[in-house]
Design a protein around this motif. Sequence first.
Motif, PDB file in Angstrom:
ATOM      1  N   ALA A  94      -2.268  -5.738   1.806  1.00  0.00           N
ATOM      2  CA  ALA A  94      -3.325  -6.423   1.352  1.00  0.00           C
ATOM      3  C   ALA A  94      -3.955  -6.037   0.111  1.00  0.00           C
ATOM      4  N   THR A  95      -3.760  -4.913  -0.006  1.00  0.00           N
ATOM      5  CA  THR A  95      -4.416  -4.334  -1.549  1.00  0.00           C
ATOM      6  C   THR A  95      -3.463  -4.280  -2.574  1.00  0.00           C
ATOM      7  N   TRP A  96      -2.270  -4.674  -2.302  1.00  0.00           N
ATOM      8  CA  TRP A  96      -1.444  -4.388  -3.663  1.00  0.00           C
ATOM      9  C   TRP A  96      -1.497  -5.607  -4.742  1.00  0.00           C
ATOM     10  N   LYS A  97      -1.769  -5.058  -5.796  1.00  0.00           N
ATOM     11  CA  LYS A  97      -2.028  -6.002  -7.047  1.00  0.00           C
ATOM     12  C   LYS A  97      -0.743  -6.377  -8.203  1.00  0.00           C
ATOM     13  N   LEU A  98       0.513  -5.710  -7.512  1.00  0.00           N
ATOM     14  CA  LEU A  98       1.473  -5.711  -8.512  1.00  0.00           C
ATOM     15  C   LEU A  98       1.947  -7.161  -8.682  1.00  0.00           C
ATOM     16  N   GLY A  99       1.898  -8.126  -7.529  1.00  0.00           N
ATOM     17  CA  GLY A  99       2.342  -9.592  -7.849  1.00  0.00           C
ATOM     18  C   GLY A  99       3.351  -9.716  -6.629  1.00  0.00           C
ATOM     19  N   ALA A 100       3.909 -10.704  -6.284  1.00  0.00           N
ATOM     20  CA  ALA A 100       4.725 -10.961  -5.154  1.00  0.00           C
ATOM     21  C   ALA A 100       5.943 -10.340  -5.232  1.00  0.00           C
ATOM     22  N   PHE A 101       6.649 -10.338  -6.426  1.00  0.00           N
ATOM     23  CA  PHE A 101       8.087  -9.863  -6.712  1.00  0.00           C
ATOM     24  C   PHE A 101       7.845  -8.259  -6.537  1.00  0.00           C
ATOM     25  N   PHE A 102       6.949  -7.651  -7.518  1.00  0.00           N
ATOM     26  CA  PHE A 102       7.160  -6.196  -7.405  1.00  0.00           C
ATOM     27  C   PHE A 102       6.369  -5.338  -6.206  1.00  0.00           C
ATOM     28  N   SER A 103       5.550  -6.210  -5.689  1.00  0.00           N
ATOM     29  CA  SER A 103       4.900  -5.745  -4.397  1.00  0.00           C
ATOM     30  C   SER A 103       6.146  -5.675  -3.283  1.00  0.00           C
ATOM     31  N   SER A 104       6.768  -6.945  -3.280  1.00  0.00           N
ATOM     32  CA  SER A 104       7.729  -6.844  -2.152  1.00  0.00           C
ATOM     33  C   SER A 104       8.975  -5.942  -2.392  1.00  0.00           C
ATOM     34  N   ALA A 105       9.340  -5.728  -3.599  1.00  0.00           N
ATOM     35  CA  ALA A 105      10.523  -4.963  -3.921  1.00  0.00           C
ATOM     36  C   ALA A 105      10.197  -3.375  -3.846  1.00  0.00           C
ATOM     37  N   GLY A 106       8.865  -3.096  -4.057  1.00  0.00           N
ATOM     38  CA  GLY A 106       8.430  -1.843  -3.977  1.00  0.00           C
ATOM     39  C   GLY A 106       8.178  -1.261  -2.477  1.00  0.00           C
ATOM     40  N   ALA A 107       7.385  -2.122  -1.851  1.00  0.00           N
ATOM     41  CA  ALA A 107       7.289  -1.911  -0.563  1.00  0.00           C
ATOM     42  C   ALA A 107       8.374  -1.781   0.309  1.00  0.00           C
ATOM     43  N   PHE A 108       9.263  -2.802   0.346  1.00  0.00           N
ATOM     44  CA  PHE A 108      10.592  -2.956   1.141  1.00  0.00           C
ATOM     45  C   PHE A 108      11.307  -1.831   0.708  1.00  0.00           C
ATOM     46  N   PHE A 109      11.613  -1.380  -0.759  1.00  0.00           N
ATOM     47  CA  PHE A 109      12.242  -0.162  -1.082  1.00  0.00           C
ATOM     48  C   PHE A 109      11.735   1.069  -0.166  1.00  0.00           C
ATOM     49  N   ILE A 110      10.447   1.226  -0.368  1.00  0.00           N
ATOM     50  CA  ILE A 110      10.065   2.579   0.034  1.00  0.00           C
ATOM     51  C   ILE A 110      10.345   2.695   1.746  1.00  0.00           C
ATOM     52  N   LEU A 111       9.874   1.422   2.037  1.00  0.00           N
ATOM     53  CA  LEU A 111      10.053   1.516   3.666  1.00  0.00           C
ATOM     54  C   LEU A 111      11.474   1.645   4.440  1.00  0.00           C
ATOM     55  N   ALA A 112      12.495   0.927   3.356  1.00  0.00           N
ATOM     56  CA  ALA A 112      13.778   0.958   4.109  1.00  0.00           C
ATOM     57  C   ALA A 112      14.654   2.290   3.575  1.00  0.00           C
ATOM     58  N   LEU A 113      14.074   2.945   2.727  1.00  0.00           N
ATOM     59  CA  LEU A 113      14.658   4.121   2.142  1.00  0.00           C
ATOM     60  C   LEU A 113      14.912   5.346   3.270  1.00  0.00           C
TER      61      LEU A 113
END
Length: 188
Positions: A94-113
């Motif tokens: 909810a507080t991520w401010k990187l935009g849809a693409f970068f927030s999605s890529a970053g959050a998904f990458f970290i969680l799936a690593l």
Amino acid sequence: MDALVPAFMVALLAEFGDRTQWLVMLLGDRFRTPAAVIAGIALAAVLNMAIGGAVGMEIAAYIPHRPVQLMTGVGLILAASGAPFRVKPPPTVATWKLGAFFSSAGAFFILALGDKTQFVTGAIAAGSGSPWLAAAGAAAGVTVANVPAVLLGERWSQIVPLRAIRIAAGVLLALAGIVLVLKALEIA
């Protein structure tokens, strides 16, 4: 093709009802720009599965085929073992401010690593000798499994019986794992 289809199927089955899919539902609701969220998830999936494929390629250089087959079977059984348990909620976006693409890529990458899909991708890559096909198949499976969750957001969990699908996928993964373990031990 020996690696592409199995990696796709395992990734597809492993993703349903997983924490990453829950995260994707939150991202879909938060940003309301499905194309950007899907693109971010696809990029993260490609990067994570490429890491899994590269590790699998490295393992294959040092370990003979039979132990790799045993490792793949055990990996599938371990991936299946989480199916009956409740999934822990992912971190909030909810507080991520990187935009849809970068927030999605970053959050998904970290969680799936380092998750089960990446581990099994590495095992399939090691067993097949085709690490990049395994990585491509798994990345495609992860992306395909998550597209409906992006498009429907939290409604996805209300429409689809995710717990039942998780259990069914767990049974299929466990059966495939048992078959591989038996083959590796030359019992089947």
